[in-house]
Write an enzyme that holds these catalytic residues in place. Structure first.
Site, PDB file in Angstrom:
ATOM      1  N   HIS A 143       8.826  74.531  43.136  1.00  0.00           N
ATOM      2  CA  HIS A 143       8.553  73.395  44.033  1.00  0.00           C
ATOM      3  C   HIS A 143       9.689  72.362  44.105  1.00  0.00           C
ATOM      4  O   HIS A 143      10.251  72.091  45.160  1.00  0.00           O
ATOM      5  CB  HIS A 143       7.300  72.630  43.560  1.00  0.00           C
ATOM      6  CG  HIS A 143       6.083  73.451  43.363  1.00  0.00           C
ATOM      7  ND1 HIS A 143       5.269  73.841  44.398  1.00  0.00           N
ATOM      8  CD2 HIS A 143       5.499  73.947  42.239  1.00  0.00           C
ATOM      9  CE1 HIS A 143       4.239  74.536  43.924  1.00  0.00           C
ATOM     10  NE2 HIS A 143       4.361  74.618  42.611  1.00  0.00           N
TER      11      HIS A 143
HETATM   12  C1  BDR Z   1       3.995  69.849  41.666  1.00  0.00           C
HETATM   13  O1  BDR Z   1       3.158  69.627  40.522  1.00  0.00           O
HETATM   14  C2  BDR Z   1       3.846  69.904  39.350  1.00  0.00           C
HETATM   15  O2  BDR Z   1       3.090  70.750  38.541  1.00  0.00           O
HETATM   16  C3  BDR Z   1       5.176  70.494  39.727  1.00  0.00           C
HETATM   17  O3  BDR Z   1       6.187  70.028  38.842  1.00  0.00           O
HETATM   18  C4  BDR Z   1       5.401  70.004  41.128  1.00  0.00           C
HETATM   19  O4  BDR Z   1       6.050  68.747  41.146  1.00  0.00           O
HETATM   20  C5  BDR Z   1       3.465  71.029  42.443  1.00  0.00           C
HETATM   21  O5  BDR Z   1       2.177  70.783  42.879  1.00  0.00           O
END
Ligand code: BDR
Ligand code: CA
Length: 311
Positions: free
Chosen positions: A241
């Site tokens: 992400h």
């Molecule tokens: C987001 O949530 C976190 O677990 C990850 O680092 C990312 O920023 C994804 O939903």
């Protein structure tokens, strides 16, 4: 000239890769890294951010600890994805570099006041608590922000922590609401785009094949958090992400989206933290965010491997 950024983060393996990408890219200048409670509690995110700076050979980067809980609700964490430390996978030594004494929120305020208007971009990779707190405490800084490029939210992919909400926005929807109403240019990397940044086996192997400590770390981190997402989504890998935010600053041409209205649900128990994006333009609500929907995944991973390969 390098674009000045502040990375606000809750590492997290994907946050860690985002930080490595930023620290290896001359297109951006990291003014500081501000840690926030999110994937794991603040003490761990502040520690993890320093571990990553040291891995990048950059113990000079200033790391600040910020808010240890969301504005109104109790903290929700994501050890089920990232492990107990937040950076589970490889064995990691504790950092030697110090944490800065200043609070992250004050660092954000002081930096925006000190730098010329429109020259600092905020890059939130976690819940938006630090950013919203800075905006509330010092409203004069809001107009000084060049852009906010954040990972959070979803429209077509809906939710990953609840059926309706993405984790970063769900953890602190009140903070997200403040940020999305700030009036500053916002670029959003929602699940719609990050779910296309998949760590398939050949892509992880490319990191491993770098043969460096950093390449091995990235491969081991992705191996770790993949296991959860593969099971959940039945996909070939896990979404990387947060590096989408930094990749966008370097190669905006890799991403496609629409400028739309995005509102944050803060009231409903059922859909708390939902990013209600007017993707189809069915309302006359003012457009407040560039909401990304697609990326060139091969180009994105090629960029990551090339930059991590510099370490
Ligand atoms: C987001 O949530 C976190 O677990 C990850 O680092 C990312 O920023 C994804 O939903
Ligand atoms: Ca994150």
């Amino acid at each position: 000239m390098a674009r000045k950024i502040i990375i606000d983060t809750d590492p997290g393996q994907d946050d860690a890769v985002a930080i490595l990408l930023a620290l290896t890219s001359p297109e951006v200048e990291v003014l500081g890294i501000t840690a926030v409670a999110g994937n794991v509690p603040l003490e761990l995110t502040a520690k993890n951010a320093r571990i990553v700076c040291e891995l990048a050979g950059r113990p000079d980067v200033k790391v600040f600890a910020g808010c240890d809980r969301p504005l109104r609700h109790a903290l929700v964490t994501a050890e089920h994805v990232h492990g107990k430390t937040g950076l589970d996978g490889p064995r990691l030594a504790d950092p030697v570099m110090p944490l800065q004494p200043e609070h992250a929120v004050d660092f954000i305020i002081d930096t925006l006041r000190a730098e010329p208007t429109g020259t600092v971009t905020l890059c939130p990779l976690g819940p938006l608590t630090n950013i919203a707190t800075a905006f509330e405490k010092a409203p004069d800084i809001v107009g000084k922000v060049q852009e906010i490029v954040l990972m959070g939210g979803a429209y077509f992919q809906v939710g990953n922590i609840t059926p309706a909400a993405e984790f970063n926005i769900y953890v602190d929807p009140e903070a997200a609401d403040i940020v999305f109403k700030s009036g500053r240019p916002i670029t959003v990397m929602p699940l719609d785009v990050t779910h296309k940044a998949l760590t398939t086996a050949p892509r992880v192997q490319a990191f491993r094949d770098l043969g460096s400590k950093a390449g091995t770390m990235v491969a081991e981190w992705t191996d770790f958090f993949e296991r959860f997402d593969k099971e959940k989504y039945g996909s070939a890998g896990a979404p990387l992400h947060d590096p989408c935010v930094i990749a966008y600053l370097i190669r905006p041409d890799l991403f496609q989206g629409h400028h739309v209205n995005v509102e944050i649900e803060t009231q409903s128990d059922l859909t708390r933290g939902m990013t209600v994006a007017d993707w189809w333009g069915v309302t006359d609500r003012a457009k407040n965010a560039m909401f990304m929907g697609d990326l060139d995944a091969d180009g994105f991973f090629a960029l990551l491997v090339e930059r991590i390969g510099r370490l």
